[in-house]
Design a protein around this motif. Structure first.
Motif, PDB file in Angstrom:
ATOM      1  N   ARG A 103      15.841  21.804  36.191  1.00  0.00           N
ATOM      2  CA  ARG A 103      16.852  20.871  36.709  1.00  0.00           C
ATOM      3  C   ARG A 103      17.726  21.524  37.779  1.00  0.00           C
ATOM      4  O   ARG A 103      18.062  20.911  38.779  1.00  0.00           O
ATOM      5  N   GLN A 104      18.106  22.769  37.570  1.00  0.00           N
ATOM      6  CA  GLN A 104      18.952  23.481  38.554  1.00  0.00           C
ATOM      7  C   GLN A 104      18.237  23.559  39.908  1.00  0.00           C
ATOM      8  O   GLN A 104      18.823  23.269  40.943  1.00  0.00           O
ATOM      9  N   ALA A 105      16.958  23.934  39.895  1.00  0.00           N
ATOM     10  CA  ALA A 105      16.174  24.010  41.131  1.00  0.00           C
ATOM     11  C   ALA A 105      16.045  22.627  41.761  1.00  0.00           C
ATOM     12  O   ALA A 105      16.141  22.476  42.989  1.00  0.00           O
ATOM     13  N   ALA A 106      15.853  21.614  40.932  1.00  0.00           N
ATOM     14  CA  ALA A 106      15.722  20.236  41.430  1.00  0.00           C
ATOM     15  C   ALA A 106      17.010  19.790  42.120  1.00  0.00           C
ATOM     16  O   ALA A 106      16.971  19.167  43.187  1.00  0.00           O
ATOM     17  N   GLU A 107      18.162  20.111  41.526  1.00  0.00           N
ATOM     18  CA  GLU A 107      19.437  19.746  42.136  1.00  0.00           C
ATOM     19  C   GLU A 107      19.646  20.491  43.452  1.00  0.00           C
ATOM     20  O   GLU A 107      20.141  19.918  44.421  1.00  0.00           O
ATOM     21  N   ASP A 108      19.251  21.759  43.500  1.00  0.00           N
ATOM     22  CA  ASP A 108      19.375  22.532  44.743  1.00  0.00           C
ATOM     23  C   ASP A 108      18.531  21.922  45.854  1.00  0.00           C
ATOM     24  O   ASP A 108      18.993  21.766  46.980  1.00  0.00           O
ATOM     25  N   VAL A 109      17.288  21.575  45.539  1.00  0.00           N
ATOM     26  CA  VAL A 109      16.404  20.968  46.538  1.00  0.00           C
ATOM     27  C   VAL A 109      16.953  19.606  46.970  1.00  0.00           C
ATOM     28  O   VAL A 109      16.949  19.276  48.162  1.00  0.00           O
ATOM     29  N   ALA A 110      17.458  18.831  46.024  1.00  0.00           N
ATOM     30  CA  ALA A 110      18.028  17.519  46.361  1.00  0.00           C
ATOM     31  C   ALA A 110      19.215  17.672  47.308  1.00  0.00           C
ATOM     32  O   ALA A 110      19.339  16.934  48.286  1.00  0.00           O
ATOM     33  N   HIS A 111      20.082  18.648  47.039  1.00  0.00           N
ATOM     34  CA  HIS A 111      21.229  18.889  47.927  1.00  0.00           C
ATOM     35  C   HIS A 111      20.748  19.254  49.327  1.00  0.00           C
ATOM     36  O   HIS A 111      21.256  18.734  50.325  1.00  0.00           O
ATOM     37  N   ASP A 112      19.776  20.157  49.391  1.00  0.00           N
ATOM     38  CA  ASP A 112      19.265  20.576  50.697  1.00  0.00           C
ATOM     39  C   ASP A 112      18.608  19.404  51.433  1.00  0.00           C
ATOM     40  O   ASP A 112      18.764  19.262  52.642  1.00  0.00           O
ATOM     41  N   ALA A 113      17.896  18.568  50.695  1.00  0.00           N
ATOM     42  CA  ALA A 113      17.256  17.401  51.308  1.00  0.00           C
ATOM     43  C   ALA A 113      18.312  16.450  51.858  1.00  0.00           C
ATOM     44  O   ALA A 113      18.177  15.936  52.975  1.00  0.00           O
ATOM     45  N   TYR A 114      19.361  16.215  51.075  1.00  0.00           N
ATOM     46  CA  TYR A 114      20.437  15.349  51.546  1.00  0.00           C
ATOM     47  C   TYR A 114      21.072  15.907  52.815  1.00  0.00           C
ATOM     48  O   TYR A 114      21.355  15.170  53.760  1.00  0.00           O
ATOM     49  N   LEU A 115      21.290  17.218  52.852  1.00  0.00           N
ATOM     50  CA  LEU A 115      21.872  17.826  54.047  1.00  0.00           C
ATOM     51  C   LEU A 115      20.987  17.592  55.270  1.00  0.00           C
ATOM     52  O   LEU A 115      21.468  17.225  56.339  1.00  0.00           O
ATOM     53  N   ARG A 116      19.700  17.802  55.108  1.00  0.00           N
ATOM     54  CA  ARG A 116      18.773  17.598  56.235  1.00  0.00           C
ATOM     55  C   ARG A 116      18.765  16.150  56.694  1.00  0.00           C
ATOM     56  O   ARG A 116      18.743  15.872  57.883  1.00  0.00           O
ATOM     57  N   VAL A 117      18.747  15.235  55.740  1.00  0.00           N
ATOM     58  CA  VAL A 117      18.732  13.812  56.096  1.00  0.00           C
ATOM     59  C   VAL A 117      20.049  13.426  56.777  1.00  0.00           C
ATOM     60  O   VAL A 117      20.052  12.683  57.763  1.00  0.00           O
ATOM     61  N   LEU A 118      21.167  13.952  56.267  1.00  0.00           N
ATOM     62  CA  LEU A 118      22.463  13.660  56.886  1.00  0.00           C
ATOM     63  C   LEU A 118      22.519  14.190  58.316  1.00  0.00           C
ATOM     64  O   LEU A 118      23.068  13.539  59.207  1.00  0.00           O
ATOM     65  N   GLU A 119      21.960  15.374  58.540  1.00  0.00           N
ATOM     66  CA  GLU A 119      21.911  15.916  59.900  1.00  0.00           C
ATOM     67  C   GLU A 119      21.116  14.988  60.812  1.00  0.00           C
ATOM     68  O   GLU A 119      21.488  14.736  61.941  1.00  0.00           O
TER      69      GLU A 119
END
Length: 158
Positions: A19-35
């Motif tokens: 779950r921790q890794a999944a949350e990290d990847v989700a955060h990074d994905a959101y950052l990329r999409v927001l950019e």
């Protein structure tokens, strides 16, 4: 876009088994999409978010394989790990100062949620318990902090 967060974390958790890794990847994905959405309109945001997250999972897996395959001597001999140029250090210090400034502009709960996640690695339920707020509010605070910091860093870079 924020309403896909839990669904995305569950999806990634099933693939990563953590779950921790999944949350990290989700955060990074959101950052990329927001950019990306700052400069252009995305026709299918959910699909784009999932594709971005899956690409990050693949990248993460590749980095893991490379780290396992390369002996430490190879990494140690690589000049990139010894390049302690003053200019790079100065740039990093300036960027960190700007990041601190951006974080200081956030509300206390928003800043605390972000820092507990990114610096201390706490999970969303742990942060919610520590701050006495709901898990969904923790998620919103973290996403808002990332948006704010990304925006401010972009403004200051130009």
């Amino acid at each position: 876009m924020e309403h896909y967060y839990r669904e995305l974390v569950s999806f990634l958790c099933a693939r990563l088994g953590n779950r921790q890794a999944a949350e990290d990847v989700a955060h990074d994905a959101y950052l990329r999409v927001l950019e990306r959405t700052a400069s252009e309109q995305i026709e299918h945001p959910r699909a784009f978010l999932y594709r971005t997250a899956l690409n990050l999972v693949v990248d993460r897996h590749r980095r893991h394989l490379v780290r396992q395959a390369e002996p430490l001597e190879v990494l140690d001999a690589d000049g990139r790990f010894h390049s302690s140029e003053l200019h790079q250090d100065l740039q990093l210090d300036q960027r960190l100062a700007l990041m601190r400034k951006a974080l200081a502009e956030l509300s206390q709960p928003c800043r605390d949620s972000f820092l507990l996640r990114k610096l201390e690695g706490l999970s969303h339920p742990q942060i919610a318990e520590r701050l006495g707020i709901s898990r969904s509010l923790v998620e919103k605070h973290i996403v808002n902090a990332m948006k704010h910091c990304r925006l401010r860093m972009r403004q200051w870079d130009s």
